[in-house]
Design a protein around this motif. Structure first.
Motif, short mmCIF file in Angstrom:
data_model
loop_
_atom_site.label_atom_id
_atom_site.label_comp_id
_atom_site.label_asym_id
_atom_site.label_seq_id
_atom_site.Cartn_x
_atom_site.Cartn_y
_atom_site.Cartn_z
N VAL A 139 -4.16 -4.85 3.40
CA VAL A 139 -3.52 -4.37 4.63
C VAL A 139 -4.42 -3.41 5.43
O VAL A 139 -3.93 -2.63 6.23
N ALA B 62 -6.74 -3.10 -5.78
CA ALA B 62 -7.94 -3.66 -5.16
C ALA B 62 -8.93 -2.56 -4.75
O ALA B 62 -10.13 -2.65 -5.04
N CYS B 63 -8.43 -1.52 -4.08
CA CYS B 63 -9.34 -0.49 -3.57
C CYS B 63 -10.09 0.20 -4.70
O CYS B 63 -11.29 0.45 -4.62
N MET C 36 -6.24 -0.67 4.86
CA MET C 36 -6.08 0.79 4.80
C MET C 36 -7.47 1.41 4.96
O MET C 36 -8.10 1.80 3.98
N TRP D 40 -1.27 7.59 -2.68
CA TRP D 40 -2.38 7.56 -1.71
C TRP D 40 -3.01 8.95 -1.58
O TRP D 40 -4.23 9.10 -1.53
N CYS E 253 -8.94 -4.25 0.90
CA CYS E 253 -7.51 -3.96 1.04
C CYS E 253 -6.78 -5.06 1.81
O CYS E 253 -7.19 -5.43 2.91
N CYS F 201 0.48 0.63 2.77
CA CYS F 201 -0.19 0.42 1.48
C CYS F 201 0.77 -0.27 0.51
O CYS F 201 1.93 0.10 0.40
N LEU F 202 0.26 -1.29 -0.18
CA LEU F 202 1.11 -2.11 -1.04
C LEU F 202 1.10 -1.66 -2.50
O LEU F 202 1.83 -2.20 -3.32
N GLY F 203 0.23 -0.72 -2.80
CA GLY F 203 0.21 -0.23 -4.18
C GLY F 203 -0.40 -1.21 -5.17
O GLY F 203 0.19 -1.52 -6.19
N CYS F 204 -1.60 -1.68 -4.84
CA CYS F 204 -2.28 -2.58 -5.79
C CYS F 204 -3.50 -1.85 -6.35
O CYS F 204 -3.64 -0.65 -6.20
S1 SF4 Z 1 -6.08 -1.87 -1.71
FE1 SF4 Z 1 -4.91 -1.25 0.08
S2 SF4 Z 1 -2.82 -1.88 -0.36
FE2 SF4 Z 1 -3.90 -1.91 -2.32
S3 SF4 Z 1 -3.50 0.19 -3.13
FE3 SF4 Z 1 -5.47 0.25 -2.05
S4 SF4 Z 1 -4.92 1.01 -0.02
FE4 SF4 Z 1 -3.02 0.26 -0.97
#
Ligand code: SF4
Ligand code: SF4
Ligand code: SF4
Ligand code: SF4
Lengths: 267, 337
Positions: B323, B238-239, B325, B291, B321, B233-236
């Motif tokens: 990546v 989007a989700c 997730m 998370w 996401c 997880c990149l810590g954005c």
């Molecule tokens: S969209 Fe994916 S990468 Fe970004 S915070 Fe959510 S789980 Fe992490």
């Protein structure tokens, strides 16, 4: 078992590595990053054309820095980012192993930054046809049309920062958008604030963007924001002979002064 | 539940009548290669070619930026202009998937938890939701694992299900839905009693919700479990931003010279700054903890305190996401580990 699985299994079994950063098959068969610690899980690893995500950013993440013996399965984007990150002192030689691939698909271990640089020198650095065509289309536009094009794109941005999070070159612990004394960039995602955010991002990546396109690939709303950093990358090459991700010893174009630098771009 | 039939021609007519009447119409349209909700001006703009839209429908009641009030400084005196409730449009929201429609209940439980957020509730009150059952699903959909289904009426005012002839079975779910049907009664025919079930997508159950609800609290202290899950997880944001039930927001003042406005805008627990204190301390120091918060909030805190699960299984977070997730997969591993 293909050679990436075989190779990483051996590395994990022998104890040469305790962590492999690579790719596995995710939802609906698309590739995603994976972290493998056990030899019996090496079978998860894949490497094919679907593995085009740039994963170099994991190398400087604290959780991963703490791991002593790690290897990264590097595609061409990742390799170029490694070179650029090394030139910016964000990662250090010997801290990780690099598993790359020859044009024939043979797995090779690149043992030093010099070897990575040499390998990178054999790769294609230009843009793909689709991006070239879009860039040409945009450059042929009048100022008003171009403004309209980007205004429409920026209006879609929800400021989720997935582009920033997935760009290996965006590593600042506190990004300019997060500084609020004074507030440089508006936090709400309105069109003007989004424009400021993207212009700022492009300028901060000047001479550093390795043109992997990951930012746009990560954008849930499909904004072609990579074209902004690409444009600045092409300008850096044209005016300053600087191509990011090609030399570990290169000095960043905007952080270096040379008497022979062109100034004809200042209008 | 009362049913009517909307023929394909009267469906188009209904759309035109809604647009030319007192409502604004928001519906899925093609935005280049994506499908997302937009305000539309003609029936031709609507597309039915989508599993779910990229963004959820939540922005109709909880826009990504919203001016709460304005202020102006005049000779040391501060003048305030309050929120203008009259500015909230009457909206018909068309083509909403059953998962999205269910998401409003989650949002409402948060926005009306200890005090009622009048801006949110007024926006929702002025919105009529016409849902569209799902004939197709993809690998990210898991509504059936969180007590939803591709033909679920809950949360909709009307629910349409397309028949092989191109007509729409119309289920009248609420009073609001009934009123809309009454307003355009001449467009609706008597229902022919076609079976709805066979027209719906098949969405296999990925996990057993009760198992997760029973176990998730015991996982709280398992730092290794969460940090392994969140490793990629990149810590954005989007989700959270595409999620129909994520309600977190930030409050910002935007001022220019002597005038300004206070704005509420989306925020996300995935971002490291979300919990950063002024002192420099951050109680959620790594992505594993962030998370964990995302899953605990939806599957422990909301069920405990608000009596609702904070996820409707739309799978948007997984699709958005960068990546992959996949949330359903991660939830399942709570039971398996
Ligand atoms: S969209 Fe994916 S990468 Fe970004 S915070 Fe959510 S789980 Fe992490
Ligand atoms: S450009 Fe795309 S990825 Fe970047 S902040 Fe905007 S919506 Fe998110
Ligand atoms: S293309 Fe985008 S993700 Fe890749 S280096 Fe440039 S700015 Fe970063
Ligand atoms: S958490 Fe993900 S699957 Fe659940 S409602 Fe939100 S976006 Fe949809």
């Amino acid at each position: 078992m293909n050679n990436i699985q075989q190779k990483t299994k051996e590395l994990l079994e022998s104890g040469a590595c305790t962590l492999i950063i690579g790719y596995e098959k995710g939802t609906g068969g698309k590739a995603r990053p994976v972290f493998v610690r056990k030899a019996e899980h090496a079978a998860k690893l894949i490497f094919d054309e679907s593995c085009d995500q740039n994963i170099a950013g994991y190398l400087y993440r604290q959780e991963i820095k703490n791991e002593s013996k790690k290897a990264i399965v590097a595609n061409n984007h990742t390799l170029k980012s490694i070179v650029e990150l090394a030139s910016e002192n964000q990662i250090h030689e010997g801290d990780f192993m690099v598993l790359a691939f020859t044009a024939e698909g043979e797995i090779i271990e690149l043992k030093s930054f010099e070897e990575i640089e040499k390998h990178v020198a054999t790769l294609y650095h230009g843009l793909n046809d689709e991006d070239k065509a879009t860039m040409q289309k945009i450059e042929a536009m009048t100022m008003e049309e171009r403004w309209g094009f980007w205004e429409n794109e920026f209006s879609k941005c929800i400021k989720c920062y997935a582009c920033r999070a997935s760009c290996p070159m965006c590593y600042c612990p506190t990004c300019t958008v997060e500084i609020n004394q004074p507030q440089w960039i508006p936090v709400p995602s309105h069109t003007l604030g989004n424009l400021e955010w993207h212009v700022m991002r492009a300028m901060h990546l000047a001479g550093r963007c390795i043109t992997c396109g990951q930012c746009a690939k990560s954008c849930p709303l499909d904004l072609p924001i990579h074209l902004l950093t690409y444009k600045v990358a092409l300008d850096s090459e044209q005016y300053f002979d600087s191509v990011a991700g090609t030399s570990v010893c290169a000095n960043n174009v905007l952080a270096t002064f040379k008497t022979e630098d062109h100034e004809n771009f200042i209008r | 539940m009362e049913r009517k039939l909307l023929t394909k021609d009267s469906y188009k007519l209904l759309i035109s009548k809604i647009i030319s009447g007192k409502y604004q119409l928001v519906a899925p349209v093609k935005v280049d290669a994506l499908v997302d909700f937009r305000r539309i001006k003609s029936a031709d703009e609507i597309t039915e070619d989508y599993i779910v839209t990229v963004s959820s429908a939540k922005s109709v009641a909880f826009p990504r930026n919203e001016k709460l009030f304005g202020f102006e400084k005049n000779n040391k005196k501060l003048e305030q202009t309050d929120f203008d409730f009259d500015s909230i449009p009457h909206t018909v929201l068309l083509g909403v998937r059953p998962c999205d429609a269910m998401g409003f209940a989650s949002l409402t439980s948060i926005f009306c938890w200890d005090s009622v957020d009048k801006i949110y509730t007024t926006r929702l009150e002025r919105t009529i939701i016409i849902g569209m059952s799902c004939a197709k699903a993809d690998a990210s959909c898991f509504c059936t694992s969180v007590k939803g289904n591709p033909g679920n009426t809950a949360g909709n005012d009307l629910l349409l299900t397309k028949t092989p002839d191109g007509d729409y079975i119309t289920e009248i779910v609420t009073e609001k839905g009934a009123k809309l049907v009454a307003e355009f009664y001449e467009l609706f025919r008597e229902d022919k009693g076609a079976e709805k079930e066979p027209l719906l997508a098949n969405v296999p159950e990925v996990f057993e919700l009760d198992g997760i609800l029973a176990k998730i609290n015991s996982k709280f202290d398992d730092e290794v479990f969460w940090s392994e899950q969140a490793m990629r997880c990149l810590g954005c944001g989007a989700c959270a931003y595409v999620c129909p039930t994520c309600a977190c927001f930030d409050i910002q003042d935007e001022s220019h010279g002597k005038t300004g406005q206070r704005v509420r805008c989306w925020d996300s627990c995935g971002l490291s700054l979300f919990t950063l204190h002024t002192s420099g301390h951050n109680p959620r120091q790594n992505q594993g903890q962030r998370w964990r918060q995302r899953l605990m909030h939806k599957f422990s805190y909301m069920p405990d305190r608000l009596n609702t699960v904070g996820c409707v299984g739309c799978g948007r977070c997984s699709r958005a996401c960068p990546v992959d997730m996949n949330i359903a997969e991660h939830l399942k591993s709570i039971i398996d580990n």
